[in-house]
Write a protein that holds these residues in place. Structure first.
Motif, short mmCIF file in Angstrom:
data_model
loop_
_atom_site.label_atom_id
_atom_site.label_comp_id
_atom_site.label_asym_id
_atom_site.label_seq_id
_atom_site.Cartn_x
_atom_site.Cartn_y
_atom_site.Cartn_z
N ALA A 34 -44.84 -8.12 -42.21
CA ALA A 34 -43.69 -8.50 -43.04
C ALA A 34 -42.37 -8.07 -42.40
O ALA A 34 -41.32 -8.60 -42.74
CB ALA A 34 -43.81 -7.89 -44.44
N GLU A 35 -42.43 -7.11 -41.47
CA GLU A 35 -41.21 -6.70 -40.80
C GLU A 35 -41.29 -6.89 -39.29
O GLU A 35 -40.35 -6.55 -38.58
CB GLU A 35 -40.90 -5.23 -41.13
N THR A 36 -42.41 -7.38 -38.80
CA THR A 36 -42.51 -7.61 -37.35
C THR A 36 -42.66 -9.09 -37.04
O THR A 36 -41.87 -9.64 -36.29
CB THR A 36 -43.69 -6.82 -36.74
N ARG A 37 -43.66 -9.73 -37.62
CA ARG A 37 -43.90 -11.16 -37.35
C ARG A 37 -43.63 -11.93 -38.63
O ARG A 37 -44.52 -12.32 -39.35
CB ARG A 37 -45.31 -11.34 -36.81
N MET A 38 -42.32 -12.13 -38.87
CA MET A 38 -41.83 -12.53 -40.19
C MET A 38 -41.76 -14.03 -40.40
O MET A 38 -41.40 -14.49 -41.48
CB MET A 38 -40.42 -11.95 -40.38
N SER A 39 -42.07 -14.81 -39.37
CA SER A 39 -41.90 -16.26 -39.49
C SER A 39 -42.73 -16.82 -40.63
O SER A 39 -43.83 -16.37 -40.90
CB SER A 39 -42.35 -16.93 -38.20
N GLY A 40 -42.17 -17.85 -41.25
CA GLY A 40 -42.90 -18.59 -42.28
C GLY A 40 -43.95 -19.52 -41.71
O GLY A 40 -44.47 -20.38 -42.41
N GLY A 41 -44.27 -19.37 -40.42
CA GLY A 41 -45.43 -20.02 -39.83
C GLY A 41 -46.21 -18.98 -39.04
O GLY A 41 -47.10 -19.29 -38.28
N GLY A 42 -45.83 -17.73 -39.26
CA GLY A 42 -46.37 -16.64 -38.46
C GLY A 42 -47.33 -15.77 -39.25
O GLY A 42 -47.91 -16.17 -40.25
N VAL A 43 -47.48 -14.53 -38.77
CA VAL A 43 -48.58 -13.69 -39.24
C VAL A 43 -48.43 -13.32 -40.71
O VAL A 43 -49.41 -13.35 -41.46
CB VAL A 43 -48.68 -12.42 -38.36
#
Lengths: 205, 820
Positions: free
Chosen positions: B248-257
């Motif tokens: 939620a704070e590292t890979r925040m993309s809405g297509g990401g983790v």
């Protein structure tokens, strides 16, 4: 009025990332101190020492709030000029050509929606992206959310789908202004009026 | 009422503005009067933006151009630049399709949505400059591009002639990531590397500031850096245990983790347990349990859990027997000492004689023994269980062993190589293979650890293979004399111990030439001798990829949205011109322009992968998405199915719980007395750790974290982000109270390395005895070297971790005081 539009806020999904807030700032070209949308962090819990170790019951969750385009808005009632008014489809909009910047609306609104612009020297606020809505789009904050934690539509449809909850801590009671929002509470959500926690990010909202 | 309405209506035709007149009229009665006005916001008029500064959404936009956010978060997001009169007016993201999970939009986070304010930032570098003051002082003089190219090429030739190619170093830089032409990382795959490889080569490095310890250590266990199941596979698990993993704070993309985690977990309803010193936004009320842990003690927790798993017969013995080496005496290699196996270590039958009971682990980790027992039983009894670690636990002075230790939970329970399980490493991802700009082979094979470049400047020829991790040679022959620093802030801001770095770089008789190529006047740019202004992604064309994106990955066509600003030039043009001066221009360009290279790359990739679109279709579509044909990426699936047919790349072909190679390293390397390397993933206390004697002076642990307002230091100069997510040091009320610190107070955080000042976030979301601040804030020191930005690296150390010689930037001790 044709119908009342409103927001759905899924606090169980919200990670507090603030993309909604920044997408709005980009589209509306807002300065750092003006926040049409704000993300509130509510945090609580205690720690106790147990030998070398610790026990705790900490909780924290976020609630993203813009203007709730209330059914019974406080801001319009106190506006001396009529600049702040409720319009078709329930949008509460400030007419920036008329507003004198007296800030009465900001004091009246329990959600902090009307935002004074030092540059413009009058009030500004979330207008529900009515222009986008008229084009069949959703407000920019909704279409930006990476977690799909926001939605927008006729409030009656949102209530049918998601229920009628419109207040959790640290928001005010929904009886004051009848906000056009529906909240899916976070699993750790505390009821409105609760004091287990505190507003943890006052400088950011 | 009627009279008033008439009066009001008459205002509208009066010559002064309505607002002036309304202001003059004051409060009385006008609210009701105005209600009678015809609304300027009638529904039919709403498609047109009103006068209220609203929504350039459709009006005035000349074109919408696909671009990308090319920073180092591990996600990668498409942006759609809405351009009016050659200026980006607002930034949209992927808007294609119906946005249902699996066919979802790749939605940019708050940073990507703020890209416009990076492109038009007041800190933009506008023209080439050369240093005129002391290095680092920030005094520069404008020069022409011709002079800049000459300066770089002349110094490069001189340094190569005087010291050889091993004196030229490409510093780590991740500011422009994922491009086919423009990428700065890995430096060995950048255009700078291509240029240098045509000029005799350069000193290599290995490892990264992100993953130095885990990348070096986990291959001893799995043969390759620990792969993980894709987060989409969380849909198939029953229990998710996250060690320092915080998408939620590292890979925040809405297509990401984080998006995959949310969607996949909604399908499986898996329980989620978050082990972290901070109550993270990934937890955020969605966690079933938060287990706060003292930084640097993950291996002790794992040992305590293993004790319960072993003594309560919850280990997967058939898996350990068939797939692993060194769990117990049956698979212990013959070279290993008696009772050198993992089970003996846990049960107290190994060399230290200490049983790693939950009570033992509790005293180290700060986690009550009953919680450890409960967690162990939960992990041991839930099948499948997904153990995932982020890169926080490994960025420590004992991070090599911590990262290998967390793997043990997946291994002991036989969750490796199965759907719903995982390896214990970080999540994996499906990817689309794509061959990029060829950067040729480096004639130099010597390499230093990525973190050790300041030492290589200061004492290069003293550095050896056995003491300093030099690879390819027994020792370095020459110090670093020339640094290329392209799109990176690890020259100062992101490297540890900024005050020491300042001393090393400040002496320009050591490193003689620093070339910085960047968009903004960063802390690193201030240390340039020659400063070259680069284009942003918005000002040029590239093909962009490399997202960690679960089971749906994508390529982005990042088109040129606007003309280059000021005198900025592309990295391709800069390298081509310097190549000309080095006599290798034709070999460098092969006669192609940047766009011609992109067309060429698309075509050669289409030959291998005909499903890829041609450049013009790709350009029109903006994003090309592809699904994992296997459904989800399952790490080590082939090995699990057929360990003999698909052995791991370890010497034994199996999972090496006991690593003979590590035993050999431990026996031969020259280590400091308190540096521990062990063939088993044991717990060892460290310098600057929770139990270090230094804690008497500096009683609080300090760990860094990735902060939503920045990607490392990128976006750190964007005003709206700084205001929306403020730089603060997190401190528990139990530690803040006695220090008289209230939420929001200005505090000084300090240790022997330095001092920074920032506001305190007094919150129960951080464990007592521990503090934390987001890494990457832009160093801003006064004449006393006190930083006023909350830049963590004035407090970190350049002492490396034992095995990887990596950056232990989360292993810190500090004290905090209120600024009076």
């Amino acid at each position: 009025m044709t119908q009342q539009y409103g927001f759905f806020i899924d606090s169980s999904r919200c990670t507090g990332c603030k993309t909604c807030m920044l997408a709005c700032k980009d589209l509306k070209d807002l300065p750092p101190e003006v926040n049409f949308r704000r993300v509130y962090e509510y945090t609580g819990g205690e720690w106790t020492q147990d030998g070398d170790a610790w026990r705790q019951d900490v909780f924290s969750y976020y609630t993203s709030i813009a203007c709730n385009h209330c059914a019974d808005p406080a801001c319009t009632k106190v506006c001396p000029t009529g600049a702040m008014a409720k319009h078709e489809n329930g949008f509460v909009i400030v007419d920036e050509e008329v507003c004198i910047g007296c800030k009465s609306c900001a004091m009246a609104c329990p959600y902090g929606a009307p935002q004074y612009s030092e540059v413009k020297r009058h009030m500004t606020k979330c207008d529900g992206c009515y222009g986008r809505v008229a084009e069949g789009k959703k407000p920019v904050c909704v279409e930006a959310c990476p977690l799909r934690a926001l939605d927008f539509g006729p409030i009656e449809e949102l209530r049918e789908k998601h229920g009628t909850l419109a207040a959790v801590a640290p928001l005010p009671e929904d009886t004051y202004t009848h906000p056009s929002i529906v909240i899916k509470p976070n699993p750790k959500a505390r009821p409105v009026g609760n004091h287990d926690g505190f507003l943890a990010n006052p400088r950011e909202v | 009422m009627t009279e008033r309405r008439d009066e009001t209506m008459s205002f509208m035709s009066a010559s002064p503005t309505r607002r002036q007149l309304l202001q003059a009229a004051g409060w009385c009665g006008l609210a009701t009067a105005a209600a009678g006005l015809s609304s300027p916001f009638s529904w039919s008029a709403m498609a047109e933006p009103a006068a209220s500064g609203v929504a350039a959404a459709s009006k005035g936009i000349d074109k919408t151009v696909w671009s990308a956010c090319t920073v180092n978060c591990g996600s990668r997001c498409p942006l759609r630049m809405h351009v009016e009169n050659g200026v980006i007016k607002w930034v949209e993201t992927d808007n294609t399709g119906l946005d249902v999970y699996g066919e979802h939009q790749v939605r940019a986070c708050l940073r990507g949505r703020s890209m416009r304010r990076r492109v038009y930032n007041p800190d933009r570098l506008k023209y080439p400059m050369k240093r005129v003051g002391r290095r680092g002082e920030g005094k520069f003089e404008r020069i022409s591009w011709e002079e800049a190219y000459d300066l770089v090429a002349d110094n490069l030739k001189r340094v190569i002639a005087e010291h050889g190619n091993e004196a030229v170093y490409l510093n780590y830089g991740t500011g422009t990531l994922g491009g086919s032409v423009t990428r700065s990382w890995p430096p060995a795959n950048s255009l700078i590397a291509r240029l240098m490889n045509l000029c005799g080569g350069y000193l290599n490095h290995y490892g990264t500031y992100s993953t130095a310890q885990i990348s070096f250590a986990t291959p001893f266990t799995y043969g390759t850096s620990a792969d993980g199941n894709s987060p989409s596979d969380i849909a198939n698990t029953k229990l998710l245990v996250m060690f320092g993993n915080n998408p939620a704070e590292t890979r925040m993309s809405g297509g990401g983790v984080i998006y995959h985690l949310a969607e996949a977990r909604a399908r499986s309803n898996a329980r989620m347990i978050v082990v972290d010193p901070r109550y993270t936004d990934t937890a955020g009320g969605r966690e079933d349990e938060w287990i706060p842990i003292r930084p640097g003690t993950d291996a002790a927790l794992v040992a305590g859990l293993a004790h319960v798993l072993i003594t309560e017969n919850m280990v997967d013995q058939p898996f350990l027997d068939r797939y692993c080496v060194g769990y117990d005496e049956t698979t212990l290699p013959p070279e290993a000492p008696r009772n050198g196996h993992y089970k003996a270590y846990i049960l107290g039958e190994g060399p230290d004689g200490i049983a790693k009971t939950p009570a033992w682990a509790a005293s180290i980790t700060g986690i009550p023994a009953d919680r450890i027992i409960k967690l162990a039983r939960e992990i041991g009894s839930t099948k499948p269980c997904c153990i995932m670690q982020g890169w926080g636990p490994q960025r420590h002075a004992n991070g090599e062993m911590s990262s290998r230790a967390v793997l043990m939970l997946a291994i002991l329970t036989g969750n490796v190589g199965i759907s719903g399980g995982g390896s214990g490493g970080r999540e994996g991802s499906f990817s689309i293979p794509f061959e990029r700009f060829p950067t040729l082979k480096n004639p130099v094979s010597t390499a230093i650890p990525v973190f050790m470049w300041t030492d290589a400047i200061k004492r290069g020829p003293e550095m050896t293979a056995l003491r300093d991790g030099i690879q390819g040679k027994e020792k370095l022959d020459v110090p670093i004399k020339f640094i290329w620093n392209y799109a990176g802030n690890a020259l100062v801001n992101q490297h540890a111990d900024i005050n020491r770095t300042d001393e090393v770089l400040g002496d320009d008789s050591l490193c003689e030439m620093i070339v910085v190529i960047d968009n903004h006047m960063t802390a690193s740019a201030r240390y340039a001798d020659v400063l070259l202004p680069d284009l942003t992604t918005s000002e040029q064309m590239d093909l962009v990829m490399d997202a960690s994106a679960g089971n749906m990955n994508y390529l982005i066509f990042a088109d040129q949205a606007i003309e280059p600003l000021f005198e900025c030039r592309s990295i391709y043009d800069m390298c081509s011109e310097i190549a000309a001066r080095m006599g290798v221009k034709d070999a460098f360009t092969e006669g192609r322009t940047q766009e011609e290279w992109l067309r060429h790359l698309v075509e050669i990739n289409r030959e291998k992968d005909p499903a890829l679109p041609d450049l013009d279709s790709f350009r029109a579509a903006g994003i090309y998405k592809r699904h994992d044909p296997d459904g989800h990426h399952i790490a080590y699936k082939d090995f699990r199915a057929d360990p003999e047919g698909h052995p791991l790349k370890t010497p034994s072909g199996k999972i090496e719980i006991y690593s003979q190679r590590l035993a050999d390293i431990a026996a031969t390397w020259e280590l400091a007395p308190d540096d521990v390397i062990d063939p088993l993933p044991i717990y060892a206390s460290t310098f600057r750790g929770w139990d270090s004697p230094e804690r008497k002076t500096y009683p609080l642990q300090l760990t860094g974290f990735h902060f939503k307002a920045r990607t490392h230091s990128t976006y750190g100069n964007v005003d709206v982000l700084k205001a929306a997510a403020q730089q603060e040091v997190w401190i528990n009320p139990i530690d803040a109270g006695p220090r008289g610190i209230a939420n929001g107070d200005l505090v000084r955080v300090f240790n022997a390395e330095g001092e920074t000042r920032l506001h305190a976030k007094v919150t129960p979301r951080i464990m007592p005895g521990v503090t934390a601040m987001g890494e990457g804030a832009w160093h801003s020191a006064d004449s006393s070297k006190v930083d006023h930005a909350g830049s963590i690296n004035v407090l970190t150390t350049q002492r490396p971790s034992p095995l990887a010689k990596g950056n232990p930037q989360h292993t810190n001790l500090v004290d905090v005081q209120k600024v009076a």
